[in-house]
Motif scaffolding. Structure first.
Motif, PDB file in Angstrom:
ATOM      1  N   VAL A  81     -28.771  24.260  92.533  1.00 56.75           N
ATOM      2  CA  VAL A  81     -27.475  24.862  92.600  1.00 56.75           C
ATOM      3  C   VAL A  81     -27.283  24.761  94.131  1.00 56.75           C
ATOM      4  O   VAL A  81     -28.301  25.066  95.063  1.00 56.75           O
ATOM      5  CB  VAL A  81     -27.789  26.404  92.345  1.00 56.75           C
ATOM      6  CG1 VAL A  81     -26.300  27.100  92.839  1.00 56.75           C
ATOM      7  CG2 VAL A  81     -28.222  26.574  90.796  1.00 56.75           C
ATOM      8  N   VAL A  82     -26.105  24.571  94.421  1.00 53.61           N
ATOM      9  CA  VAL A  82     -25.418  24.472  95.738  1.00 53.61           C
ATOM     10  C   VAL A  82     -24.174  25.350  95.987  1.00 53.61           C
ATOM     11  O   VAL A  82     -23.761  25.665  95.053  1.00 53.61           O
ATOM     12  CB  VAL A  82     -25.133  22.833  96.189  1.00 53.61           C
ATOM     13  CG1 VAL A  82     -26.299  21.990  96.199  1.00 53.61           C
ATOM     14  CG2 VAL A  82     -23.880  22.572  95.306  1.00 53.61           C
ATOM     15  N   ASP A  83     -24.152  25.638  97.136  1.00 53.19           N
ATOM     16  CA  ASP A  83     -23.190  26.825  97.651  1.00 53.19           C
ATOM     17  C   ASP A  83     -22.472  25.951  98.926  1.00 53.19           C
ATOM     18  O   ASP A  83     -22.812  25.835  99.620  1.00 53.19           O
ATOM     19  CB  ASP A  83     -23.668  27.960  98.339  1.00 53.19           C
ATOM     20  CG  ASP A  83     -22.765  28.960  98.287  1.00 53.19           C
ATOM     21  OD1 ASP A  83     -21.619  28.663  98.348  1.00 53.19           O
ATOM     22  OD2 ASP A  83     -23.154  29.922  98.686  1.00 53.19           O
ATOM     23  N   VAL A  84     -21.318  25.507  98.202  1.00 52.67           N
ATOM     24  CA  VAL A  84     -20.350  24.465  99.070  1.00 52.67           C
ATOM     25  C   VAL A  84     -19.111  25.155  99.169  1.00 52.67           C
ATOM     26  O   VAL A  84     -18.667  25.916  98.530  1.00 52.67           O
ATOM     27  CB  VAL A  84     -20.391  23.295  98.535  1.00 52.67           C
ATOM     28  CG1 VAL A  84     -21.900  22.532  98.705  1.00 52.67           C
ATOM     29  CG2 VAL A  84     -20.049  22.909  96.962  1.00 52.67           C
ATOM     30  N   ASP A  85     -18.550  24.583 100.238  1.00 54.46           N
ATOM     31  CA  ASP A  85     -16.997  24.754 100.263  1.00 54.46           C
ATOM     32  C   ASP A  85     -15.762  24.240  99.322  1.00 54.46           C
ATOM     33  O   ASP A  85     -14.765  24.803  99.376  1.00 54.46           O
ATOM     34  CB  ASP A  85     -16.432  24.536 101.852  1.00 54.46           C
ATOM     35  CG  ASP A  85     -17.076  25.340 103.082  1.00 54.46           C
ATOM     36  OD1 ASP A  85     -17.501  26.391 102.790  1.00 54.46           O
ATOM     37  OD2 ASP A  85     -17.378  24.632 103.930  1.00 54.46           O
ATOM     38  N   GLU A  88     -15.153  18.756  96.224  1.00 57.93           N
ATOM     39  CA  GLU A  88     -15.321  17.311  96.693  1.00 57.93           C
ATOM     40  C   GLU A  88     -16.703  17.354  97.353  1.00 57.93           C
ATOM     41  O   GLU A  88     -17.369  16.387  97.130  1.00 57.93           O
ATOM     42  CB  GLU A  88     -14.161  16.985  97.851  1.00 57.93           C
ATOM     43  CG  GLU A  88     -12.819  17.076  97.116  1.00 57.93           C
ATOM     44  CD  GLU A  88     -12.139  18.274  96.786  1.00 57.93           C
ATOM     45  OE1 GLU A  88     -12.516  19.377  97.258  1.00 57.93           O
ATOM     46  OE2 GLU A  88     -11.176  18.319  95.893  1.00 57.93           O
ATOM     47  N   ARG A  89     -17.042  18.467  98.020  1.00 54.99           N
ATOM     48  CA  ARG A  89     -18.387  18.427  98.877  1.00 54.99           C
ATOM     49  C   ARG A  89     -19.354  18.286  97.613  1.00 54.99           C
ATOM     50  O   ARG A  89     -20.507  17.747  97.741  1.00 54.99           O
ATOM     51  CB  ARG A  89     -18.578  19.526  99.503  1.00 54.99           C
ATOM     52  CG  ARG A  89     -19.903  19.610 100.123  1.00 54.99           C
ATOM     53  CD  ARG A  89     -20.399  18.447 100.922  1.00 54.99           C
ATOM     54  NE  ARG A  89     -21.814  18.575 101.609  1.00 54.99           N
ATOM     55  CZ  ARG A  89     -22.479  17.698 101.695  1.00 54.99           C
ATOM     56  NH1 ARG A  89     -22.262  16.391 101.447  1.00 54.99           N
ATOM     57  NH2 ARG A  89     -23.692  17.819 102.072  1.00 54.99           N
ATOM     58  N   ALA A  90     -19.355  19.083  96.509  1.00 56.12           N
ATOM     59  CA  ALA A  90     -20.256  19.442  95.471  1.00 56.12           C
ATOM     60  C   ALA A  90     -20.400  17.834  94.760  1.00 56.12           C
ATOM     61  O   ALA A  90     -21.444  17.339  94.368  1.00 56.12           O
ATOM     62  CB  ALA A  90     -19.653  20.313  94.336  1.00 56.12           C
ATOM     63  N   ILE A  93     -22.264  15.497  97.004  1.00 51.88           N
ATOM     64  CA  ILE A  93     -23.737  15.735  96.854  1.00 51.88           C
ATOM     65  C   ILE A  93     -24.417  15.219  95.730  1.00 51.88           C
ATOM     66  O   ILE A  93     -25.193  14.449  95.577  1.00 51.88           O
ATOM     67  CB  ILE A  93     -24.141  17.421  96.958  1.00 51.88           C
ATOM     68  CG1 ILE A  93     -23.601  17.797  98.391  1.00 51.88           C
ATOM     69  CG2 ILE A  93     -25.604  17.584  96.487  1.00 51.88           C
ATOM     70  CD1 ILE A  93     -23.795  19.288  98.522  1.00 51.88           C
ATOM     71  N   ALA A  94     -23.605  15.353  94.539  1.00 49.75           N
ATOM     72  CA  ALA A  94     -23.917  14.797  93.173  1.00 49.75           C
ATOM     73  C   ALA A  94     -24.251  13.364  93.101  1.00 49.75           C
ATOM     74  O   ALA A  94     -25.021  12.527  92.837  1.00 49.75           O
ATOM     75  CB  ALA A  94     -23.107  15.232  92.166  1.00 49.75           C
ATOM     76  N   ARG A  95     -23.274  12.648  93.850  1.00 54.22           N
ATOM     77  CA  ARG A  95     -23.283  11.347  93.983  1.00 54.22           C
ATOM     78  C   ARG A  95     -24.271  10.668  94.819  1.00 54.22           C
ATOM     79  O   ARG A  95     -24.902   9.622  94.691  1.00 54.22           O
ATOM     80  CB  ARG A  95     -21.867  10.706  94.605  1.00 54.22           C
ATOM     81  CG  ARG A  95     -20.594  10.566  93.411  1.00 54.22           C
ATOM     82  CD  ARG A  95     -19.413   9.761  94.122  1.00 54.22           C
ATOM     83  NE  ARG A  95     -18.926  10.555  95.362  1.00 54.22           N
ATOM     84  CZ  ARG A  95     -17.918  11.458  95.206  1.00 54.22           C
ATOM     85  NH1 ARG A  95     -17.603  11.817  94.155  1.00 54.22           N
ATOM     86  NH2 ARG A  95     -17.381  11.856  96.575  1.00 54.22           N
TER      87      ARG A  95
END
Length: 123
Positions: A81-85, A88-90, A93-95
């Motif tokens: 789980v990530v907490d991002v702005d 696009e940022r998520a 990270i996935a890529r």
């Protein structure tokens, strides 16, 4: 906003991979997690035990069976789980998830799910 990343793979492929290549993959994923932890974006990361259960209603009663409930060659092996702005940022990270670059299906795939905030607001 928080995003759940579900990481898929094939246990037969994982088990047939030589120890050196698998160790390299694990090291890259550990470094990936450390970088996200350092940036403050990683909320949690865990592997899943290989014995899931499925609960379905049969007739009028919930019935517990060995899961997963879908017939598939790939299954969820871990998550983070990530907490991002931004979304696009998520997706960035996935890529960049290291296992996606490995051949022979070792890396599997990754799904990105936005998580609802408490109270149902997705922001």
């Amino acid at each position: 906003m928080k995003y759940l990343m579900l990481i898929y793979g094939n246990e037969e492929v994982w088990n047939s991979t030589d120890a050196e290549q698998f160790g390299k993959l694990v090291g890259e994923v550990d470094a990936f997690n450390a970088a996200l932890r350092g940036s403050g974006e990683l909320v949690e990361s865990r592997g899943l035990e290989p014995r899931p259960r499925a609960v379905r209603v049969v007739g009028d009663a919930p019935v517990v069976t060995d899961g997963p409930y879908l017939e598939a060659k790939e299954h969820v092996g871990s998550y983070f789980v990530v907490d991002v702005d931004s979304e696009e940022r998520a997706l960035e990270i996935a890529r960049s998830y290291p296992a996606l670059r490995y051949g022979r299906g070792l890396g599997g795939g990754l799904e990105v799910w936005p998580l609802m905030a408490p109270g149902g607001d997705d922001r």
